[in-house]
Design a protein around this motif. Sequence first.
Motif, short mmCIF file in Angstrom:
data_model
loop_
_atom_site.label_atom_id
_atom_site.label_comp_id
_atom_site.label_asym_id
_atom_site.label_seq_id
_atom_site.Cartn_x
_atom_site.Cartn_y
_atom_site.Cartn_z
N SER A 85 0.83 -1.21 0.00
CA SER A 85 0.00 0.00 0.00
C SER A 85 0.86 1.25 0.00
O SER A 85 0.54 2.25 -0.67
CB SER A 85 -0.93 0.00 1.22
N ALA A 86 1.96 1.22 0.76
CA ALA A 86 2.84 2.39 0.80
C ALA A 86 3.51 2.63 -0.54
O ALA A 86 3.57 3.78 -1.02
CB ALA A 86 3.89 2.20 1.90
N LEU A 87 4.00 1.58 -1.17
CA LEU A 87 4.70 1.74 -2.44
C LEU A 87 3.77 2.18 -3.56
O LEU A 87 4.17 2.91 -4.47
CB LEU A 87 5.39 0.42 -2.82
N TRP A 92 6.31 2.27 -11.47
CA TRP A 92 5.44 2.62 -10.34
C TRP A 92 3.97 2.52 -10.73
O TRP A 92 3.15 2.04 -9.95
CB TRP A 92 5.76 4.03 -9.86
N ARG A 93 3.62 2.98 -11.91
CA ARG A 93 2.21 2.92 -12.36
C ARG A 93 1.75 1.48 -12.50
O ARG A 93 0.60 1.17 -12.18
CB ARG A 93 2.05 3.69 -13.66
N ARG A 94 2.61 0.62 -13.00
CA ARG A 94 2.25 -0.80 -13.11
C ARG A 94 2.06 -1.41 -11.73
O ARG A 94 1.15 -2.22 -11.51
CB ARG A 94 3.32 -1.56 -13.90
N LEU A 95 2.94 -1.04 -10.79
CA LEU A 95 2.79 -1.53 -9.41
C LEU A 95 1.48 -1.04 -8.80
O LEU A 95 0.77 -1.80 -8.14
CB LEU A 95 3.97 -1.07 -8.56
N ARG A 96 1.14 0.23 -9.04
CA ARG A 96 -0.11 0.78 -8.49
C ARG A 96 -1.32 0.05 -9.06
O ARG A 96 -2.24 -0.29 -8.32
CB ARG A 96 -0.19 2.28 -8.80
N ARG A 97 -1.33 -0.20 -10.36
CA ARG A 97 -2.44 -0.93 -10.96
C ARG A 97 -2.54 -2.35 -10.39
O ARG A 97 -3.65 -2.84 -10.14
CB ARG A 97 -2.29 -0.98 -12.48
N SER A 150 -5.62 -3.77 -8.13
CA SER A 150 -6.37 -4.94 -8.59
C SER A 150 -6.53 -5.97 -7.48
O SER A 150 -7.47 -6.77 -7.51
CB SER A 150 -5.67 -5.58 -9.78
N LEU A 151 -5.62 -5.95 -6.50
CA LEU A 151 -5.75 -6.88 -5.38
C LEU A 151 -6.76 -6.41 -4.35
O LEU A 151 -7.28 -7.21 -3.57
CB LEU A 151 -4.39 -7.04 -4.68
N ASP A 152 -7.04 -5.10 -4.33
CA ASP A 152 -7.97 -4.54 -3.35
C ASP A 152 -9.39 -4.73 -3.85
O ASP A 152 -10.07 -3.81 -4.27
CB ASP A 152 -7.68 -3.05 -3.14
N LEU A 153 -9.87 -5.98 -3.76
CA LEU A 153 -11.17 -6.33 -4.33
C LEU A 153 -12.31 -5.65 -3.60
O LEU A 153 -13.31 -5.30 -4.20
CB LEU A 153 -11.35 -7.85 -4.29
N CYS A 154 -12.16 -5.47 -2.30
CA CYS A 154 -13.24 -4.85 -1.52
C CYS A 154 -13.48 -3.41 -1.98
O CYS A 154 -14.61 -2.97 -2.16
CB CYS A 154 -12.92 -4.88 -0.03
#
Length: 568
Positions: free
Chosen positions: A342-344, A370-375, A379-383
């Motif tokens: 989440s921090a990164l 960084w943009r790929r990491l953010r996406r 995508s993991l934050d399903l809630c």
Amino acid sequence: MAGWMNLVNEWLVPALVLSSLAAHLVVVVLAAVRRREASGWPRAILWLANQAADLAATQTLGNLFLGSTSREKHLVAFWVSFLLIHMGRPDNISAYSMEDSVLSARSVIEAIFQIAGAIYVLIKHIIIGGGGGGDGRTFVLASITMFLVGIVKYAERIGALWLGDLGSIQSSGKKLKRASLSVGHLEISDDEQALQAAHRLLHITKGAFADYSSDEVEHKSSHANDEQARLAAARRLLHIARGTFADGNDNGSRWSWSQGWEQLFRLVEMELSLMYDVLYTKAAVIHTWHGYCIRFASLHFTAIAFWLFSLSSKDGYRWSDVYITYLLLIVTFLLEVRWLLSALASTWTYAFLINTNSGLRHAALCSGRWRRLRRFVMSLDLCRLALVRDPSSYRMWSGKIGQYNLLSECTHDMTSFYRTLAQRFGSEDSWKEYKYCYSGVLHISSPVRNILFNNIWDKLKLAYKPEEMRAMAAMPVPHDNDARRRNKLDKALRFAPELQDYILTYHLATDIFLQCSGQKGAACAFVKTIEVLSNYMLFLSVVRPYMLPGLKIHSLYTATRDALHDIW
């Protein structure tokens, strides 16, 4: 009786530790409620869970501090490190209210004693009483590793509270250099760009909250509760942002009145959301070099502690205690993975990289990593994605407003069972907050929203005429310009000292007119807007008078309400 007391003593500490873990997980899950909800059961549960971690840790530390040394208490002493982590709070909430950020001498001394007590428990029950050879040494290393994580996490929360204090924000604002405050060209076409633009203007927002300007030499201290600070800062931020984007500025920014209020409104929303991060989360300490290093180190230290504990001997321990230890280690490791990712992937990291001149900036931003990491993280934050599609939309205003109608209140039973119960065991203010802000909340509709903000936009045009702002910018005293602009905005919005008196008078006149004309509850957009805003303004005057400028009229409101009730 003796057997029952022995059973209680035997399971008291494990129960406290498990309750602390459960409370910690509840805080992790419900922390986002604090951002978007002003009251209600989720907020009440969050408050209770926020208090439970401290109570469980204090009770357990006292039990181990005074208790005898035995092998059965080795694991219990090992759990103290997890209690410190729970007391340190998760990354998404460090303080429940603004008052929590004010570090008094008592709270600092209390934190020092708690850390000292935890170190004493480590030495007493593990280092001295844990044995020195073979598996005992492995368990000691695992304990020391986790204690380092716990102490650092707890100390980090103290740092977050200190940086989130308005006095600290004001002091740090004095050290900012004018050269570092350039804005440049801003594009605000979607929520993500608005969030990145808000990061670049965050120094202005901090000045609005802490009551200082980057142009000022002398500063005033600001003491206000949560809603007062938010409202005053939003008003001041509105005029500062409007001044920043005004036509004719020399900083390269472009803004036109023809663009409407939507982009500026989105920017102000994002600015307030970032200030929420500063005041109520660990964002101020996370997104620094040492903050990122702590997250990398705590993740690896937790994994090492898990490995060392799995190698140590379990002879003489209850298997229930062993299972609790494994549960604590696994949950802590999974949360550390979450906090690191989440921090990164946070836009705070993007702003941090923008302001650094290291090769990491090019490697992370220019290459698109960084943009790929953010996406990927989003995508993991399903809630969250199940609720909103845009990963930045959760920062936006929920659109909920309270409603209070005086005539409706006076024509109903004012001594209902639930109200009497709330007054007896709580307070009148708590009852109003629940009834009119939680159960009676209204989602503001698009027609009402558009009519309201278009009218505010027209008022802003009166206070911020391009030719007048260019003339002000040429004047030699920036602080006087700043105050003059604020006064013009207050005059345009009619923020008079008698504002709350006007609200009460116009609310009654509006309601009586709508009733007599037969337009009460009409589908017409203008009528609906008038009705909703009339009820909302009286809600602010009655339930949250501290959010309004001018004189308070509580006694006048009470007398009016009682008189209308007697007439009915």
